[in-house]
Motif scaffolding. Sequence first.
Motif, short mmCIF file in Angstrom:
data_model
loop_
_atom_site.label_atom_id
_atom_site.label_comp_id
_atom_site.label_asym_id
_atom_site.label_seq_id
_atom_site.Cartn_x
_atom_site.Cartn_y
_atom_site.Cartn_z
N MET A 1 -3.17 -56.67 -58.50
CA MET A 1 -3.74 -56.35 -59.81
C MET A 1 -4.31 -54.93 -59.78
SD MET A 1 -6.97 -58.16 -61.75
CE MET A 1 -6.30 -59.78 -61.47
N ASN A 2 -3.88 -54.08 -60.70
CA ASN A 2 -4.41 -52.73 -60.69
C ASN A 2 -5.82 -52.70 -61.27
OD1 ASN A 2 -4.22 -52.62 -63.56
ND2 ASN A 2 -2.08 -51.98 -63.41
N GLU A 3 -6.47 -51.54 -61.13
CA GLU A 3 -7.88 -51.43 -61.52
C GLU A 3 -8.06 -51.66 -63.02
OE1 GLU A 3 -11.56 -48.21 -61.41
OE2 GLU A 3 -9.63 -47.73 -60.47
N LEU A 4 -7.15 -51.10 -63.84
CA LEU A 4 -7.26 -51.27 -65.29
C LEU A 4 -7.19 -52.74 -65.69
CD1 LEU A 4 -7.43 -50.09 -68.12
CD2 LEU A 4 -4.95 -49.80 -68.08
N ALA A 5 -6.22 -53.46 -65.11
CA ALA A 5 -6.08 -54.88 -65.43
C ALA A 5 -7.31 -55.66 -64.99
CB ALA A 5 -4.83 -55.45 -64.76
N ALA A 6 -7.87 -55.29 -63.84
CA ALA A 6 -9.06 -55.97 -63.33
C ALA A 6 -10.25 -55.75 -64.26
CB ALA A 6 -9.38 -55.49 -61.92
N ARG A 7 -10.39 -54.51 -64.76
CA ARG A 7 -11.50 -54.21 -65.67
C ARG A 7 -11.35 -54.96 -66.99
NH1 ARG A 7 -14.77 -49.85 -64.85
NH2 ARG A 7 -14.75 -49.26 -67.05
N CYS A 8 -10.12 -55.04 -67.47
CA CYS A 8 -9.89 -55.76 -68.72
C CYS A 8 -10.17 -57.26 -68.56
CB CYS A 8 -8.46 -55.53 -69.21
SG CYS A 8 -8.18 -53.87 -69.87
N ARG A 9 -9.79 -57.81 -67.41
CA ARG A 9 -10.08 -59.24 -67.15
C ARG A 9 -11.58 -59.47 -67.04
NH1 ARG A 9 -5.70 -62.39 -65.85
NH2 ARG A 9 -3.75 -61.28 -65.46
N ALA A 10 -12.27 -58.50 -66.44
CA ALA A 10 -13.72 -58.62 -66.32
C ALA A 10 -14.37 -58.62 -67.70
CB ALA A 10 -14.28 -57.48 -65.47
N TYR A 11 -13.89 -57.72 -68.59
CA TYR A 11 -14.45 -57.70 -69.94
C TYR A 11 -14.18 -59.02 -70.65
CZ TYR A 11 -14.88 -57.40 -74.86
OH TYR A 11 -15.21 -57.72 -76.15
N THR B 1 -13.70 -50.79 -72.12
CA THR B 1 -15.09 -50.41 -72.31
C THR B 1 -15.94 -51.68 -72.18
OG1 THR B 1 -15.42 -50.83 -74.69
CG2 THR B 1 -14.23 -48.81 -74.07
N PRO B 2 -17.27 -51.55 -72.15
CA PRO B 2 -18.11 -52.75 -72.08
C PRO B 2 -17.93 -53.69 -73.27
CG PRO B 2 -19.37 -50.81 -71.49
CD PRO B 2 -18.05 -50.31 -72.01
N PHE B 3 -17.35 -53.20 -74.36
CA PHE B 3 -17.21 -54.03 -75.56
C PHE B 3 -15.75 -54.30 -75.91
CE2 PHE B 3 -21.08 -51.55 -75.74
CZ PHE B 3 -22.04 -52.55 -75.89
N GLY B 4 -14.86 -54.03 -74.98
CA GLY B 4 -13.45 -54.32 -75.22
C GLY B 4 -12.58 -53.09 -75.08
N ARG B 5 -11.30 -53.31 -75.04
CA ARG B 5 -10.32 -52.25 -74.88
C ARG B 5 -10.28 -51.38 -76.15
NH1 ARG B 5 -5.93 -51.11 -71.68
NH2 ARG B 5 -3.93 -50.58 -72.65
N VAL B 6 -10.15 -50.07 -75.98
CA VAL B 6 -10.10 -49.16 -77.12
C VAL B 6 -8.89 -48.25 -77.03
CG1 VAL B 6 -12.61 -49.11 -77.45
CG2 VAL B 6 -11.51 -47.37 -76.01
N ILE B 7 -8.50 -47.72 -78.18
CA ILE B 7 -7.53 -46.64 -78.26
C ILE B 7 -8.25 -45.45 -78.86
CG2 ILE B 7 -6.72 -47.51 -80.50
CD1 ILE B 7 -4.04 -46.15 -79.96
N ALA B 8 -8.05 -44.28 -78.27
CA ALA B 8 -8.66 -43.06 -78.78
C ALA B 8 -7.57 -42.02 -78.98
CB ALA B 8 -9.72 -42.53 -77.80
N GLY B 9 -7.74 -41.18 -80.00
CA GLY B 9 -6.81 -40.09 -80.27
C GLY B 9 -7.57 -38.80 -80.44
#
Length: 297
Positions: free
Chosen positions: A1-11, A125-133
């Motif tokens: 599991m990569n770091e991004l996936a782990a962080r998303c699962r944690a959130y 993020t602490p409040f969920g995944r975001v998209i930024a432009g």
Amino acid sequence: MNELAARCRAYETVARAIRFVKQRRPCQPSLQEIAAHVGMSHFHLQRLFSVWVGISPKRFLQYLTTEHARSLLRGKYDVLAAAHAAGLSGPGRLHDLMVACDAATPGEVRSLGEGLQITYGFAPTPFGRVIAGSTARGLCHLQFVNANDSTDDADGDGDGDAGAIRQLQADWQHARLLRDDAALASSIGRVFSLVGDERPLHLLLRGTNFQLKVWQALIDIAPGEVVSYGELAARIEHPRAQRAVASALARNRIAVLIPCHRVIRENGDVGNYRWGGDRKQALLAVEAARRVGQSRV
């Protein structure tokens, strides 16, 4: 599991805990009950929740109690006083970002981004995944992904991300989009960091003069404070324009930095949020708790 996936699962684990606490608030669930619901030991949940949200599950539950909700109605929606009454405290603070706004020109609005390059990226993020432009002139887009879906797409290939990209393209129809998660990581990190940053974060806003006025008034609301639609309308000297104010909030394309989550109904009810009611409640709770923590330093 990569770091991004782990962080998303944690959130997602923390998000499930937040929803459970909100739903079971009248029963005042214990830490053990919350931990059992998410399939984790109470020790590990306590640590994970505190890292991501900035306060413990117990403190978050205190914020959601009926007594605290009622205290919001006293005075002029003094959330700080209400947080003190609930015994809230936090290990840090939600920093006050210096935000510099640059409005898109009428020509840019009409062209819908023709000739413009927008670099975009996703991050947890602490409040969920975001998209930024972002453009050369500043951040033009910041939205939560899957606001009404608890299954945030962790691998970057699912419908959630695809829908978020479509929304960005719809807002800037003729702009050229270039994905670069790493390029947006710093800006996204600053938005949700506990550490203050003296450099201004530039925003590129596209809206009518009225909408820009509403958004600027939102930026002036401090973390840990809330206002009603009527009060916000009065602040921009249009006291009868509450519906127009609500419409301007609905057109907000930059979450958190243009804090429409700090606007509540006239009766004190938290109300709806385009990125999910649970998320709005969590944002308000964390901001109030961290403000109290800052005042006690």
